[in-house]
Design a protein around this motif. Structure first.
Motif, PDB file in Angstrom:
ATOM      1  N   GLY A   1       0.709   5.900   0.093  1.00 12.10           N
ATOM      2  CA  GLY A   1      -0.028   7.154   0.196  1.00 12.10           C
ATOM      3  C   GLY A   1       0.188   7.978  -1.051  1.00 12.10           C
ATOM      4  O   GLY A   1       1.328   8.310  -1.398  1.00 12.10           O
TER       5      GLY A   1
ATOM      6  N   THR B   1      -8.635  13.541   1.419  1.00 12.87           N
ATOM      7  CA  THR B   1      -9.122  13.024   2.705  1.00 12.87           C
ATOM      8  C   THR B   1      -9.493  11.540   2.691  1.00 12.87           C
ATOM      9  O   THR B   1      -9.598  10.923   3.737  1.00 12.87           O
ATOM     10  CB  THR B   1     -10.360  13.819   3.163  1.00 12.87           C
ATOM     11  OG1 THR B   1     -11.382  13.752   2.146  1.00 12.87           O
ATOM     12  CG2 THR B   1     -10.007  15.272   3.419  1.00 12.87           C
ATOM     13  N   GLU B   2      -9.682  10.937   1.525  1.00 15.24           N
ATOM     14  CA  GLU B   2     -10.136   9.551   1.466  1.00 15.24           C
ATOM     15  C   GLU B   2      -9.018   8.586   1.879  1.00 15.24           C
ATOM     16  O   GLU B   2      -7.858   8.776   1.572  1.00 15.24           O
ATOM     17  CB  GLU B   2     -10.594   9.204   0.043  1.00 15.24           C
ATOM     18  CG  GLU B   2     -11.224   7.821  -0.074  1.00 15.24           C
ATOM     19  CD  GLU B   2     -11.636   7.502  -1.504  1.00 15.24           C
ATOM     20  OE1 GLU B   2     -12.192   6.415  -1.721  1.00 15.24           O
ATOM     21  OE2 GLU B   2     -11.392   8.336  -2.398  1.00 15.24           O
ATOM     22  N   GLU B   3      -9.399   7.511   2.604  1.00 14.45           N
ATOM     23  CA  GLU B   3      -8.450   6.467   2.958  1.00 14.45           C
ATOM     24  C   GLU B   3      -9.183   5.161   3.224  1.00 14.45           C
ATOM     25  O   GLU B   3     -10.386   5.147   3.496  1.00 14.45           O
ATOM     26  CB  GLU B   3      -7.623   6.854   4.185  1.00 14.45           C
ATOM     27  CG  GLU B   3      -8.417   7.040   5.456  1.00 14.45           C
ATOM     28  CD  GLU B   3      -7.520   7.425   6.623  1.00 14.45           C
ATOM     29  OE1 GLU B   3      -6.391   6.913   6.703  1.00 14.45           O
ATOM     30  OE2 GLU B   3      -7.957   8.237   7.462  1.00 14.45           O
TER      31      GLU B   3
ATOM     32  N   VAL C   1      -7.241   7.146  -4.447  1.00  8.95           N
ATOM     33  CA  VAL C   1      -7.320   5.947  -3.606  1.00  8.95           C
ATOM     34  C   VAL C   1      -7.859   4.788  -4.439  1.00  8.95           C
ATOM     35  O   VAL C   1      -8.774   4.950  -5.235  1.00  8.95           O
ATOM     36  CB  VAL C   1      -8.219   6.218  -2.381  1.00  8.95           C
ATOM     37  CG1 VAL C   1      -8.541   4.924  -1.635  1.00  8.95           C
ATOM     38  CG2 VAL C   1      -7.526   7.202  -1.439  1.00  8.95           C
TER      39      VAL C   1
ATOM     40  N   SER D   1       0.845  -1.194   0.000  1.00  7.65           N
ATOM     41  CA  SER D   1       0.000   0.000   0.000  1.00  7.65           C
ATOM     42  C   SER D   1       0.880   1.244   0.000  1.00  7.65           C
ATOM     43  O   SER D   1       2.059   1.188   0.346  1.00  7.65           O
ATOM     44  CB  SER D   1      -0.927   0.007   1.223  1.00  7.65           C
ATOM     45  OG  SER D   1      -0.162  -0.052   2.417  1.00  7.65           O
TER      46      SER D   1
ATOM     47  N   ARG E   1      -7.475  -2.723   3.628  1.00  8.95           N
ATOM     48  CA  ARG E   1      -6.119  -2.895   3.103  1.00  8.95           C
ATOM     49  C   ARG E   1      -5.743  -4.369   3.068  1.00  8.95           C
ATOM     50  O   ARG E   1      -5.084  -4.839   2.148  1.00  8.95           O
ATOM     51  CB  ARG E   1      -5.108  -2.138   3.971  1.00  8.95           C
ATOM     52  CG  ARG E   1      -5.279  -0.641   3.959  1.00  8.95           C
ATOM     53  CD  ARG E   1      -4.236   0.019   4.840  1.00  8.95           C
ATOM     54  NE  ARG E   1      -4.562   1.427   5.055  1.00  8.95           N
ATOM     55  CZ  ARG E   1      -3.653   2.371   5.272  1.00  8.95           C
ATOM     56  NH1 ARG E   1      -2.382   2.068   5.281  1.00  8.95           N
ATOM     57  NH2 ARG E   1      -4.012   3.618   5.472  1.00  8.95           N
TER      58      ARG E   1
ATOM     59  N   SER F   1      -9.593   1.485   5.374  1.00 12.28           N
ATOM     60  CA  SER F   1      -9.379   0.965   6.723  1.00 12.28           C
ATOM     61  C   SER F   1      -8.336  -0.153   6.692  1.00 12.28           C
ATOM     62  O   SER F   1      -7.967  -0.667   5.631  1.00 12.28           O
ATOM     63  CB  SER F   1     -10.688   0.406   7.287  1.00 12.28           C
ATOM     64  OG  SER F   1     -11.045  -0.780   6.583  1.00 12.28           O
TER      65      SER F   1
ATOM     66  N   SER G   1      -3.777   3.493  -0.739  1.00  8.88           N
ATOM     67  CA  SER G   1      -4.707   3.265   0.370  1.00  8.88           C
ATOM     68  C   SER G   1      -5.152   4.561   1.035  1.00  8.88           C
ATOM     69  O   SER G   1      -6.154   4.582   1.753  1.00  8.88           O
ATOM     70  CB  SER G   1      -4.053   2.360   1.415  1.00  8.88           C
ATOM     71  OG  SER G   1      -2.843   2.936   1.877  1.00  8.88           O
ATOM     72  N   ASP G   2      -4.410   5.621   0.816  1.00  7.85           N
ATOM     73  CA  ASP G   2      -4.759   6.943   1.355  1.00  7.85           C
ATOM     74  C   ASP G   2      -4.020   7.976   0.521  1.00  7.85           C
ATOM     75  O   ASP G   2      -3.263   7.618  -0.382  1.00  7.85           O
ATOM     76  CB  ASP G   2      -4.389   7.057   2.836  1.00  7.85           C
ATOM     77  CG  ASP G   2      -2.902   6.844   3.075  1.00  7.85           C
ATOM     78  OD1 ASP G   2      -2.190   7.852   3.254  1.00  7.85           O
ATOM     79  OD2 ASP G   2      -2.432   5.686   3.065  1.00  7.85           O
ATOM     80  N   HIS G   3      -4.228   9.230   0.814  1.00  9.73           N
ATOM     81  CA  HIS G   3      -3.614  10.291   0.009  1.00  9.73           C
ATOM     82  C   HIS G   3      -3.161  11.411   0.920  1.00  9.73           C
ATOM     83  O   HIS G   3      -3.902  11.836   1.817  1.00  9.73           O
ATOM     84  CB  HIS G   3      -4.616  10.822  -1.021  1.00  9.73           C
ATOM     85  CG  HIS G   3      -3.985  11.495  -2.193  1.00  9.73           C
ATOM     86  ND1 HIS G   3      -3.368  12.728  -2.102  1.00  9.73           N
ATOM     87  CD2 HIS G   3      -3.856  11.110  -3.492  1.00  9.73           C
ATOM     88  CE1 HIS G   3      -2.904  13.077  -3.292  1.00  9.73           C
ATOM     89  NE2 HIS G   3      -3.174  12.115  -4.151  1.00  9.73           N
TER      90      HIS G   3
END
Length: 236
Positions: free
Chosen positions: A93, A210-212, A101, A91, A218, A214, A204-206
């Motif tokens: 960022g 703001t999106e990610e 994401v 994963s 993952r 859990s 998995s996130d950025h």
């Protein structure tokens, strides 16, 4: 022959090993994608399995978190277990605006803030890269599947939590696609051992959105990445 970190015997691992950071993700891949599965390592809970995918032997094993951890496991696989190819499935960022994401990233090269490369005694800065043959195969498979993907450089960082640092902004400005914590050690170990490596990542996130996902998402939902890696593995 067992090592301090691996109870497997020589020959227990296939020539190609998929490596997620989370050993439970390795277990998920083995249970959901492989047949004739055998657990070959449980030392320190770092689960390793060998089975078959579409009739060809493939292994999957966790590598833990961070450059030192993947550095140990990949060194042992390349040098003590005669593994030829390692595909990291992890994963990351996201860092660029056009990276979202769940997008897939193929790490062509790895920047780093780590001192892992110091051990090689090289002047200047060593630029570790993926093995092109594996990269090309994986990208073609992703294209055929119609998934959203990116190819480029990632940042392999030593620290997950950082204080007062604009490092991400600087790497983002230079086109870095995402940040993760392992690829530089994998690529350096592969280069030193004259072996092959590729990192495939799911965002998995950025860092700038703001999106990610859990922790459970993952662990269990990176199926496109897993399938691309497995279909690549059987072509090697």
């Amino acid at each position: 022959m067992a090592t301090p970190h691996n109870s497997a015997e020589k020959g227990d691992f296939a020539k190609t090993v998929l490596m997620p950071g989370d050993p439970l993700r390795a277990k998920f891949i083995a249970e959901n994608f492989l047949t004739d599965v055998k657990c070959v390592n449980e030392v320190r809970g770092m689960l390793g399995f060998t089975g078959k995918y579409e009739g060809k032997e493939v292994s999957v094993m966790g590598h833990g978190m961070g450059i030192p951890s993947i550095g140990i496991y990949t060194y042992e696989l390349f040098n003590f277990y005669d593994v030829d190819n390692i595909i990291r499935v992890g994963s990351a960022g996201g860092m660029q605006d056009d990276v979202n994401v769940r997008d897939i990233i193929f790490a062509m090269g790895a920047h780093t803030d780590s001192n892992y490369g110091f051990q090689f005694g090289l002047p200047g800065t060593f630029c570790p890269t993926a093995t092109y043959d594996i990269l090309e195969k994986a990208v073609n498979i992703a294209r055929e599947k119609g998934v959203r993907y990116h190819v480029g450089n990632v940042l392999a960082s030593d620290a997950f939590y950082k204080k007062n640092c604009d490092e991400a902004d600087r790497y983002r400005n230079l086109g870095c696609l995402a940040v993760e914590m392992e690829t530089v050690a994998l690529y350096m170990n592969a280069a030193e051992a004259k072996k092959n490596a590729l990192t495939i990542l799911t965002v998995s996130d950025h860092l700038y959105k703001t999106e990610e996902l859990s922790a459970i998402e993952r662990q269990n939902s990176f199926t496109d990445m897993m399938e691309i890696a497995l279909k690549t593995a059987i072509k090697l």
